[in-house]
Design a protein around this motif. Structure first.
Motif, PDB file in Angstrom:
ATOM      1  N   GLU A  88       0.817  -1.211   0.000  1.00 24.26           N
ATOM      2  CA  GLU A  88       0.000   0.000   0.000  1.00 24.26           C
ATOM      3  C   GLU A  88       0.851   1.261   0.000  1.00 24.26           C
ATOM      4  O   GLU A  88       0.429   2.297  -0.497  1.00 24.26           O
ATOM      5  CB  GLU A  88      -0.923   0.002   1.228  1.00 24.26           C
ATOM      6  CG  GLU A  88      -1.985  -1.088   1.197  1.00 24.26           C
ATOM      7  CD  GLU A  88      -2.934  -0.960   0.023  1.00 24.26           C
ATOM      8  OE1 GLU A  88      -3.207   0.180  -0.407  1.00 24.26           O
ATOM      9  OE2 GLU A  88      -3.378  -2.001  -0.489  1.00 24.26           O
ATOM     10  N   ASP A  89       2.043   1.181   0.573  1.00 25.90           N
ATOM     11  CA  ASP A  89       2.908   2.351   0.627  1.00 25.90           C
ATOM     12  C   ASP A  89       4.342   1.880   0.816  1.00 25.90           C
ATOM     13  O   ASP A  89       4.591   0.787   1.322  1.00 25.90           O
ATOM     14  CB  ASP A  89       2.503   3.270   1.782  1.00 25.90           C
ATOM     15  CG  ASP A  89       2.896   4.722   1.552  1.00 25.90           C
ATOM     16  OD1 ASP A  89       3.609   4.998   0.565  1.00 25.90           O
ATOM     17  OD2 ASP A  89       2.476   5.573   2.345  1.00 25.90           O
ATOM     18  N   THR A  96       6.944   7.015   5.681  1.00 20.54           N
ATOM     19  CA  THR A  96       6.324   6.411   4.507  1.00 20.54           C
ATOM     20  C   THR A  96       6.315   7.430   3.371  1.00 20.54           C
ATOM     21  O   THR A  96       6.401   8.641   3.591  1.00 20.54           O
ATOM     22  CB  THR A  96       4.872   5.983   4.780  1.00 20.54           C
ATOM     23  OG1 THR A  96       4.066   7.154   4.998  1.00 20.54           O
ATOM     24  CG2 THR A  96       4.785   5.046   5.977  1.00 20.54           C
ATOM     25  N   GLY A  98       3.801   8.279   1.602  1.00 25.59           N
ATOM     26  CA  GLY A  98       2.621   9.127   1.740  1.00 25.59           C
ATOM     27  C   GLY A  98       2.841  10.268   2.721  1.00 25.59           C
ATOM     28  O   GLY A  98       2.454  11.409   2.460  1.00 25.59           O
ATOM     29  N   ASP A  99       3.473   9.954   3.841  1.00 28.63           N
ATOM     30  CA  ASP A  99       3.758  10.997   4.826  1.00 28.63           C
ATOM     31  C   ASP A  99       4.728  12.029   4.266  1.00 28.63           C
ATOM     32  O   ASP A  99       4.571  13.233   4.479  1.00 28.63           O
ATOM     33  CB  ASP A  99       4.346  10.375   6.098  1.00 28.63           C
ATOM     34  CG  ASP A  99       3.315   9.603   6.910  1.00 28.63           C
ATOM     35  OD1 ASP A  99       2.110   9.822   6.688  1.00 28.63           O
ATOM     36  OD2 ASP A  99       3.721   8.787   7.758  1.00 28.63           O
ATOM     37  N   LEU A 101       5.224  12.901   1.093  1.00 27.70           N
ATOM     38  CA  LEU A 101       4.588  13.738   0.089  1.00 27.70           C
ATOM     39  C   LEU A 101       3.635  14.749   0.720  1.00 27.70           C
ATOM     40  O   LEU A 101       3.550  15.901   0.286  1.00 27.70           O
ATOM     41  CB  LEU A 101       3.842  12.871  -0.922  1.00 27.70           C
ATOM     42  CG  LEU A 101       4.725  12.235  -1.998  1.00 27.70           C
ATOM     43  CD1 LEU A 101       3.972  11.137  -2.741  1.00 27.70           C
ATOM     44  CD2 LEU A 101       5.226  13.289  -2.980  1.00 27.70           C
ATOM     45  N   GLU A 102       2.921  14.316   1.741  1.00 28.94           N
ATOM     46  CA  GLU A 102       1.989  15.222   2.407  1.00 28.94           C
ATOM     47  C   GLU A 102       2.734  16.427   2.990  1.00 28.94           C
ATOM     48  O   GLU A 102       2.325  17.580   2.810  1.00 28.94           O
ATOM     49  CB  GLU A 102       1.244  14.479   3.503  1.00 28.94           C
ATOM     50  CG  GLU A 102       0.184  15.304   4.221  1.00 28.94           C
ATOM     51  CD  GLU A 102      -0.595  14.465   5.212  1.00 28.94           C
ATOM     52  OE1 GLU A 102      -0.324  14.600   6.418  1.00 28.94           O
ATOM     53  OE2 GLU A 102      -1.451  13.670   4.779  1.00 28.94           O
ATOM     54  N   GLU A 222       4.887  11.555  -7.086  1.00 28.25           N
ATOM     55  CA  GLU A 222       3.776  10.751  -6.588  1.00 28.25           C
ATOM     56  C   GLU A 222       3.303   9.754  -7.631  1.00 28.25           C
ATOM     57  O   GLU A 222       3.039   8.582  -7.315  1.00 28.25           O
ATOM     58  CB  GLU A 222       2.620  11.660  -6.175  1.00 28.25           C
ATOM     59  CG  GLU A 222       1.435  10.909  -5.580  1.00 28.25           C
ATOM     60  CD  GLU A 222       0.368  11.832  -5.038  1.00 28.25           C
ATOM     61  OE1 GLU A 222      -0.424  11.367  -4.200  1.00 28.25           O
ATOM     62  OE2 GLU A 222       0.324  13.013  -5.443  1.00 28.25           O
ATOM     63  N   ALA A 226       3.366   5.659  -7.359  1.00 29.97           N
ATOM     64  CA  ALA A 226       2.140   4.870  -7.536  1.00 29.97           C
ATOM     65  C   ALA A 226       2.323   3.802  -8.592  1.00 29.97           C
ATOM     66  O   ALA A 226       1.810   2.687  -8.463  1.00 29.97           O
ATOM     67  CB  ALA A 226       0.980   5.793  -7.896  1.00 29.97           C
ATOM     68  N   ARG A 230       1.789   0.670  -6.395  1.00 30.60           N
ATOM     69  CA  ARG A 230       0.414   0.219  -6.629  1.00 30.60           C
ATOM     70  C   ARG A 230       0.126   0.181  -8.125  1.00 30.60           C
ATOM     71  O   ARG A 230      -0.699   0.942  -8.634  1.00 30.60           O
ATOM     72  CB  ARG A 230      -0.579   1.154  -5.929  1.00 30.60           C
ATOM     73  CG  ARG A 230      -0.468   1.128  -4.417  1.00 30.60           C
ATOM     74  CD  ARG A 230      -1.514   2.014  -3.767  1.00 30.60           C
ATOM     75  NE  ARG A 230      -1.318   3.408  -4.098  1.00 30.60           N
ATOM     76  CZ  ARG A 230      -0.465   4.219  -3.465  1.00 30.60           C
ATOM     77  NH1 ARG A 230       0.253   3.770  -2.473  1.00 30.60           N
ATOM     78  NH2 ARG A 230      -0.331   5.490  -3.822  1.00 30.60           N
TER      79      ARG A 230
END
Length: 240
Positions: A88-89, A96, A98-99, A101-102, A222, A226, A230
């Motif tokens: 998932e990440d 991670t 995701g963290d 990039l945020e 990003e 992905a 994913r």
């Protein structure tokens, strides 16, 4: 099967590089159950023989599997499957993807805008020379090191020590992420062009263009993540 010359099976609907093909092959074997959790992967020598790739290509793929959380390397023992996924990440050091990039969107977009307004001639010279070196560099490790220096240089140009402190804090994770993407996702050339757009905006002193250029850069990072972490279903399995 020579993975450096052809895609790794029907699951890959486009031509890919050797490292990405090996990664796709091994990930598919793990997620498909060919290797159970706790199993040891074949030795590097055996995998190189089977897949007809160099040891450096194989090691890059094995490192990517670890980033994805599917395997773990045990010194002197080999590489073992610790999860069948699906992934998932990805994790880069303590953070991670995701963290990262945020936070980067909240930090690096305004940072680029301020840099366009506050940059000095020395800042522009430093970033331009660094980018020229990156565009000539063929060694991945050296390029990754300069990639983090580039973002630190933009932070310096923003003339706010907090921006630089934040980038310094995540520097190791950024380097790990950059190394993860550079080969399999073909990010180096794209990233050089994106960095060039950021520098042009800084030279022009355009706040809006600098923010837009940095946003585009992070969008592409990003998207590349992905595509690896994913990936979509094979062509034949996609819904009409």
């Amino acid at each position: 099967m020579n993975l450096s010359d052809s895609p790794a099976g029907a699951a890959v609907p486009r031509r890919v590089g050797a490292m990405e093909a090996v990664l796709t092959h091994l990930r598919g074997a793990i997620e498909g159950g060919a290797y159970a959790v706790g199993d040891k992967l074949p030795s590097e020598a055996e995998l190189c023989r089977r897949l007809e790739v160099s040891r450096s290509v194989l090691r890059e793929a094995l490192r990517a599997l670890q980033v994805m959380g599917l395997t773990a390397s045990r010194t002197g023992k080999g590489t073992f499957v610790i999860s069948r996924g699906p992934v998932e990440d990805a994790t880069f050091g303590d953070y991670t993807a995701g963290d990262l990039l945020e936070v980067r969107r909240h930090v690096e977009l305004p940072m680029a805008g301020y840099a366009a307004q506050r940059r000095t001639a020395e800042d522009l010279d430093h970033l331009s020379r660094l980018l020229e070196r990156m565009e000539r560099e063929s060694d991945t490790t050296a390029w990754v090191a300069m990639d983090t220096l580039f973002h630190l240089g933009v932070a310096q140009a923003a003339r706010n020590p907090v921006f630089r402190k934040v980038i310094e804090e995540i520097r190791d994770a950024l380097a790990r992420q950059s190394a993860f993407l550079t080969e399999p996702a073909g990010r180096r050339e794209h990233s050089n062009r994106e960095h060039r757009a950021i520098v042009r905006a800084l030279i022009d002193g355009s706040h809006d263009d600098a923010v837009a250029a940095m946003a585009h850069h992070l969008d592409r990072v990003e998207a590349s993540l992905a595509s690896l972490v994913r990936p979509g279903p094979p062509e034949g399995e996609r819904r009409p």
